[in-house]
Design a protein around this motif. Structure first.
Motif, PDB file in Angstrom:
ATOM      1  N   TYR A  63      43.190 -14.848  60.291  1.00 54.71           N
ATOM      2  CA  TYR A  63      43.821 -14.249  61.468  1.00 54.71           C
ATOM      3  C   TYR A  63      42.991 -14.440  62.730  1.00 54.71           C
ATOM      4  O   TYR A  63      43.437 -14.079  63.826  1.00 54.71           O
ATOM      5  N   LYS A  65      41.351 -16.443  65.657  1.00 54.22           N
ATOM      6  CA  LYS A  65      41.676 -17.696  66.327  1.00 54.22           C
ATOM      7  C   LYS A  65      40.533 -18.234  67.175  1.00 54.22           C
ATOM      8  O   LYS A  65      40.478 -19.433  67.458  1.00 54.22           O
ATOM      9  N   SER A 785      44.743  -7.805  67.263  1.00 58.26           N
ATOM     10  CA  SER A 785      45.011  -9.232  67.061  1.00 58.26           C
ATOM     11  C   SER A 785      44.601  -9.715  65.681  1.00 58.26           C
ATOM     12  O   SER A 785      45.026 -10.787  65.248  1.00 58.26           O
ATOM     13  N   ASP A 786      43.779  -8.943  64.951  1.00 54.43           N
ATOM     14  CA  ASP A 786      43.377  -9.351  63.617  1.00 54.43           C
ATOM     15  C   ASP A 786      44.098  -8.554  62.532  1.00 54.43           C
ATOM     16  O   ASP A 786      43.719  -8.591  61.362  1.00 54.43           O
ATOM     17  N   LEU A 789      49.519  -8.556  59.199  1.00 46.94           N
ATOM     18  CA  LEU A 789      50.901  -8.413  59.669  1.00 46.94           C
ATOM     19  C   LEU A 789      51.832  -7.873  58.589  1.00 46.94           C
ATOM     20  O   LEU A 789      52.809  -7.184  58.909  1.00 46.94           O
ATOM     21  N   ILE A 820      48.717 -11.681  69.310  1.00 48.67           N
ATOM     22  CA  ILE A 820      49.544 -11.607  68.109  1.00 48.67           C
ATOM     23  C   ILE A 820      50.952 -11.120  68.433  1.00 48.67           C
ATOM     24  O   ILE A 820      51.784 -10.978  67.545  1.00 48.67           O
ATOM     25  N   TYR A 821      51.238 -10.914  69.714  1.00 48.65           N
ATOM     26  CA  TYR A 821      52.467 -10.244  70.146  1.00 48.65           C
ATOM     27  C   TYR A 821      53.721 -10.955  69.648  1.00 48.65           C
ATOM     28  O   TYR A 821      54.593 -10.339  69.017  1.00 48.65           O
ATOM     29  N   GLN A 823      54.237 -13.302  67.366  1.00 52.95           N
ATOM     30  CA  GLN A 823      54.341 -13.388  65.909  1.00 52.95           C
ATOM     31  C   GLN A 823      54.747 -12.040  65.326  1.00 52.95           C
ATOM     32  O   GLN A 823      55.617 -11.961  64.448  1.00 52.95           O
ATOM     33  N   PHE A 824      54.130 -10.977  65.815  1.00 55.92           N
ATOM     34  CA  PHE A 824      54.466  -9.635  65.343  1.00 55.92           C
ATOM     35  C   PHE A 824      55.916  -9.290  65.673  1.00 55.92           C
ATOM     36  O   PHE A 824      56.666  -8.802  64.822  1.00 55.92           O
ATOM     37  N   SER A 940      44.059  -2.627  62.444  1.00 59.16           N
ATOM     38  CA  SER A 940      42.980  -3.527  62.839  1.00 59.16           C
ATOM     39  C   SER A 940      42.059  -3.707  61.649  1.00 59.16           C
ATOM     40  O   SER A 940      41.966  -2.830  60.779  1.00 59.16           O
TER      41      SER A 940
END
Length: 1018
Positions: A63, A65, A785-786, A789, A820-821, A823-824, A940
């Motif tokens: 996760y 990047k 962001s990590d 999901l 990650i917005y 994709q989430f 997180s």
């Protein structure tokens, strides 16, 4: 021990010694990649703290990047256990670079290293790579079964994709493999050819709403996607094995297996099987049932893959959290012994249940060989299965004895496969791993070959290290945790009431029967009750089923102002007697009330389903929470009820509590039993008398509570049942000069009005009223962001749409970090589309109706306003449901401004706002930027980020890496601050203090210079 058993055990050991003798114990060549991997694995094996942190890092790595994120996570994970790590690791942690060439190099090396490690356990990322892997295995005369790795299936789009992957896999493999030259050692058994292509299928991957609470609906949905897979496998000559997952899925998996394989198309097809887990205590009964079905119903054999089981930690943790019976054996030797027992059963019934023994444990393998020899089972009739990338010397040794070995071969993308990789790494390095004991630690062969049943005969807890119980003798060190936990003294006498396990058929049957019975009682009228006497019925309110608004459930009497005044007068008259009632009798009332709830549990749950539109699990949890409040407040009052002595020579000092007086309890409809009972029992056990005012929308359930209170022995006047219109009887109750306390749960507007009215002291009132109010929230879930999901999307969906968003704890805002917005959001929308919007009495209901027409219309106005303020990302089409009941479509708004109405106002419906944040600090600013402070959540995997969230996310109940609803009494006392609450947390150790007044009595014991001796003066 009988001579037969002794001879079998000795023959088992002979086989074991022979296998050990055939093992190639030569390690990898010095300084090769295999040698380095073994050394790294060895470090993990011998340092548990390092192992855990490194594997957490490996799990999170896909996760990450940016190189700096890779470096930061590695440093944070190692720092978390720095006091337990070797000195050289602590030193190296300080040298980990954040950025620059060194940081980029570290990130590249970490990612490549994890990928290489994954390649050790995962055969490939696509069909072509899988074909190459199985071709290489065939050159070594190894058979295979392919396991498709992937993300958790949380959307129907993903379920369709999984089906396509299985179809593509079958087509691609059979097209290639069936054209290869025959290898008789693996392509034939004693009866002839067997399929070369063997695929393992996880049924839960074929339906996003896979749920044992609704076995019929789950089976229909799964079979719809499963039939084409089985048809193609049968057509192309492939074998399909049904994988087994957690225990709660077991019965529905077995049901689907039996149902679909009894259909005419598949009834006579022998090339199918199912995994069975020996660590489950009920597996023996399952095998007997499968034998009877295969022999007497299907009349065609099936294969059984016998494994120890891969979810030991999960099963024990879930059982402990829910106070359910532990479904697995709790000691290694028990699982091993059961594996041997089931091995004997299978080999005695090979005509119907063809065995595949999944194990790396040489004792288990040797026992199977000895039993087969004793029973005369042809060696080619059964096979052994082992994991890809593990225990190659054992595979070769079994092959050399002339037996077929099949490799359980995962394939798929690295990211979705990371969870599998971590599990394999943990198993490989576990204290309990047979491989570790036999290879890394060199345990004596004779000890490894000991009959596991001998532990029971010697009465020992465990003669060898506690088992991991992993799929093939691997897993976790969880037994030690459970046994240690079990030996600890309980913190208090309270224990949460177990939720109903609806994976158990008897529970589903009981709930269905209760719904049927309740429907026979529809149409009754429920009167006001004062002094334990029903009052003449005047005006009534008809209660309708919000799932089917044409269905009238009953009528509830509506109190007048005069009746409200009489209810208060009755409470006041009963107060002195109830105040002076011994504490044991008051706590006894609560415990008897809890027993009434237990006795009527499914009936009460059924009423909640029908009157308030709560799905089965939510309704059951409502009753369980009501029981918890009774039991917990009884325990807590026993603590408060003992006077504190602070004596000195010649003077006695007593500090104690006494009740405030008449309490008015005004409850909402969304937890119609739990909150009403919780506030009332807190007041009662403290010695107050209670006017019980339920919400108009849940008056029948309020009446059921009153019935239970009377059955439990509540004296006349101690509690009076006063349903009615809040606008009519609310102000007279709140302003009544004889009312000392108001406990309210509901809207902010009403709570503030009550607080204002109660603050006044009219003539005749010689005290200041106490107000306890829980007022709602606008709760946020931060997605880092990590974040995982799979967990984050499901957690946000559950938080936002559980009970239609009609919880003050509901997560109505998702604040997602920019990286990650998108994709989430994509997965969130698809997961929401996949929810089953149905009537609440349907066990397959994910989301039911809202409470009434007024609520529906108010929510729809918010939705229309949201369309003007934000981007509508999804709104479910309700179809005919819109007319059937008070349904509101699950709705998601994206790119929501933080100041928008849908991001600031409590909507109390299935509406979710998704907001974008630049970074964690921005997310925290947005999360704290409302007038409420009730619940919140964060997904997180960064330790430093989680620490910051714990410090700066200012809410009453903060949930990390789980949904932000579902607080349990005592575990998560519930309540917030700012405009979310006045008072302390319900279900917590401070709550009862609000219902009492402290007093001190000091008595001078001196008489003419003489005082009795006291403990304080000694």
């Amino acid at each position: 021990m009988s001579s037969t058993v002794t001879s079998l055990d000795e023959r088992t050991k002979e086989y074991g010694r022979e296998i050990f003798a055939r093992l190639n114990r030569q390690g990898p060549v010095l300084f090769t990649r295999a040698w380095v991997e073994d050394k790294l694995m060895g470090l993990g094996m011998h340092d548990p703290a390092l192992k855990v942190q490194l594997f957490r890092f490996v799990d999170t790595l896909p996760y990450l990047k940016e190189p700096k994120e890779v470096a930061r996570h590695l440093r944070e994970y190692l720092n978390e256990a720095k006091d337990e790590l070797p000195w050289w690791v602590r030193l190296g942690t300080k040298l980990i670079p954040d950025r620059g060439i060194l940081g980029q190099g570290l990130a590249f090396a970490s990612q490549k290293g994890a990928e290489q490690m994954a390649r050790k356990f995962i055969a490939g990322s696509n069909v072509q790579e899988a074909v190459a892997a199985v071709h290489q295995m065939r050159t070594r005369r190894l058979a295979f079964t392919i396991d498709l790795l992937g993300e958790a299936t949380i959307t129907e789009v993903e379920a369709d994709h999984v089906q396509k992957q299985y179809l593509d896999l079958l087509a691609g493999l059979t097209r290639e493999v069936n054209d290869w030259p025959e290898e008789p050692t693996i392509d034939r058994d004693d009866r002839g050819p067997i399929p070369r292509v063997n695929v393992s299928v996880k049924l839960s991957a074929l339906f996003s709403q896979f749920d044992p609470i609704d076995p019929a609906g789950t089976s229909r949905a799964v079979c719809r996607r499963l039939r084409p897979i089985l048809s193609l496998a049968k057509q192309t000559g492939a074998f399909v094995n049904f994988d087994m997952e957690q225990h709660s899925f077991k019965d529905v998996t077995l049901q689907i297996f039996r149902d679909i394989l009894t259909e005419p198309e598949f009834r006579d097809w022998p090339h199918v099987g199912i995994a069975i887990q020996a660590y489950l205590t009920d597996t023996e009964a399952d095998l007997h049932a499968l034998l009877a079905w295969a022999r007497d119903v299907r009349k065609c054999p099936v294969w059984i893959r016998l494994v120890k089981g891969a979810y030991w930690d999960y099963e024990t943790v879930v059982a402990a959290q829910n106070h359910w019976p532990v479904p697995v054996f709790t000691k290694k030797w028990q699982s091993d012994a059961n594996f041997e027992k089931l091995t004997e059963f299978l080999l005695a019934n090979v005509e119907w249940l063809v065995p595949a023994f999944g194990s790396h444990n040489i004792r288990s393998i040797s026992h199977a060989l000895a039993v087969a020899e004793k029973l005369g089972v042809p060696p080619r009739r059964y096979e052994f299965q082992m994991l890809y990338g593990m225990a190659d010397p054992i595979k070769e040794a079994i092959q050399s004895l002339g037996h077929r070995v099949r490799i359980y071969t995962p394939y798929g993308q690295l990211l979705p496969g990371m969870a599998y990789l971590v599990r394999r790494l943990l198993e490989n390095s576990s204290n309990d791993s047979f491989l570790r004991q036999g290879f890394a630690e060199g345990l004596a062969e004779e000890l490894l070959l000991t009959n596991p049943a001998s532990n029971a005969e010697r009465g020992t807890r465990n003669a060898e290290p506690k088992d991991t119980n992993g799929t093939h003798d691997m897993g976790s060190a969880g037994h030690a945790v459970v046994e240690a936990h079990g030996s600890q003294a309980p913190r208090s006498a309270f224990k949460n009431e177990p939720l109903t396990d609806f994976s158990v058929a008897a529970s589903r049957t009981a709930m269905s029967a209760a719904l049927d019975q309740v429907r026979k009682e529809l149409g009754r009228t429920y009167p006001i009750v004062i002094d334990n006497k029903p009052q003449p019925v005047g005006a009534v309110l008809a209660r309708e089923n919000p799932s089917r608004k044409s269905e009238v459930l009953g009528k509830v009497g509506m109190a007048t102002v005069d009746q409200a005044n009489r209810a208060v007068a009755s409470c006041l008259a009963a107060f002195d007697g109830w105040r002076d009632t011994p504490l044991a009798e008051r706590t006894g009332l609560l415990r008897r009330l809890a027993e009434q709830f237990r006795k009527r549990r499914f009936e009460l749950s059924a009423w909640i389903v029908l009157e308030t539109g709560k799905p089965w699990r939510e309704s059951d949890a409502d009753v369980a929470e009501a029981i918890d409040f009774c039991e917990y407040y009884a325990v807590e009052m026993e603590k408060l009820g003992a006077p504190q002595a602070r004596d000195v020579p010649g003077e006695d000092n007593r500090y104690f509590y006494e009740p405030r007086g008449v309490a008015v309890v005004i409850a909402p409809w969304n937890f119609p039993l739990a909150i009403l009972a919780g506030m009332a029992t807190a007041a009662l056990v403290a010695g107050n008398t209670v006017v019980l005012k339920p919400a108009e929308q849940s008056g029948i359930i309020g009446a059921k509570l009153m019935e239970c209170l009377q059955a439990a022995g509540a004296p006349p006047g101690v509690v009076n049942f006063l349903p009615g219109d809040g606008d009519v009887i609310g102000p007279p109750l709140v302003q009544h000069p004889d009312v000392a306390l108001i406990a309210f749960t509901g809207s902010l507007k009403v709570a503030l009005l009550i607080n204002e009215q109660a603050s006044k002291t009219p003539g005749g009132q010689n005290f200041v009223k106490k107000v306890i109010a829980e007022m709602g929230g606008k709760n946020a879930v931060i997605v880092d962001s990590d974040a995982d999901l799979d967990e984050a999307v499901k957690g946000v969906v559950d938080s936002a749409f559980g009970y239609g968003g009609q919880k003050c704890s509901a997560g109505s805002r998702a604040i997602v970090l920019d990286g990650i917005y998108d994709q989430f959001l994509n997965r969130l929308v698809e997961a929401t589309k996949s929810l089953a919007v149905k009537a609440a009495d349907d066990p397959g209901c994910s989301l039911g109706p809202v409470i009434d027409a007024e609520a529906r219309d108010r929510i729809l106005k918010f939705i229309e306003a949201g369309k003007r303020e934000s981007r509508l990302a999804h709104q479910t089409d309700l179809g005919a449901l819109a007319e059937q009941g008070y349904f509101v479509p699950p709705t998601i708004f994206a790119d929501v401004p933080e100041t928008a109405g849908v991001a600031q106002e409590e909507i109390f419906g299935p509406v979710l706002s998704v907001l974008r944040a630049r970074d964690l600090d921005d997310a925290l600013r947005i999360a704290n930027g409302t007038k409420y402070a009730l619940t919140g959540g964060c997904y997180s995997r960064s330790p430093s980020h989680l620490e910051k969230v714990k410090r700066k996310f200012r809410v009453g109940n903060l949930y990390i890496n789980r949904k932000c609803t579902g607080a349990l009494v005592d575990r998560q006392p519930f309540g917030g601050f700012k405009l979310s609450g006045i008072g302390s947390k319900a279900g917590g150790p401070d709550y009862l203090l609000q219902f009492v007044l402290p007093r001190t009595i000091t008595e001078n014991q001196m008489r003419r210079g003489f005082a009795p001796e006291t403990a304080a003066g000694e």
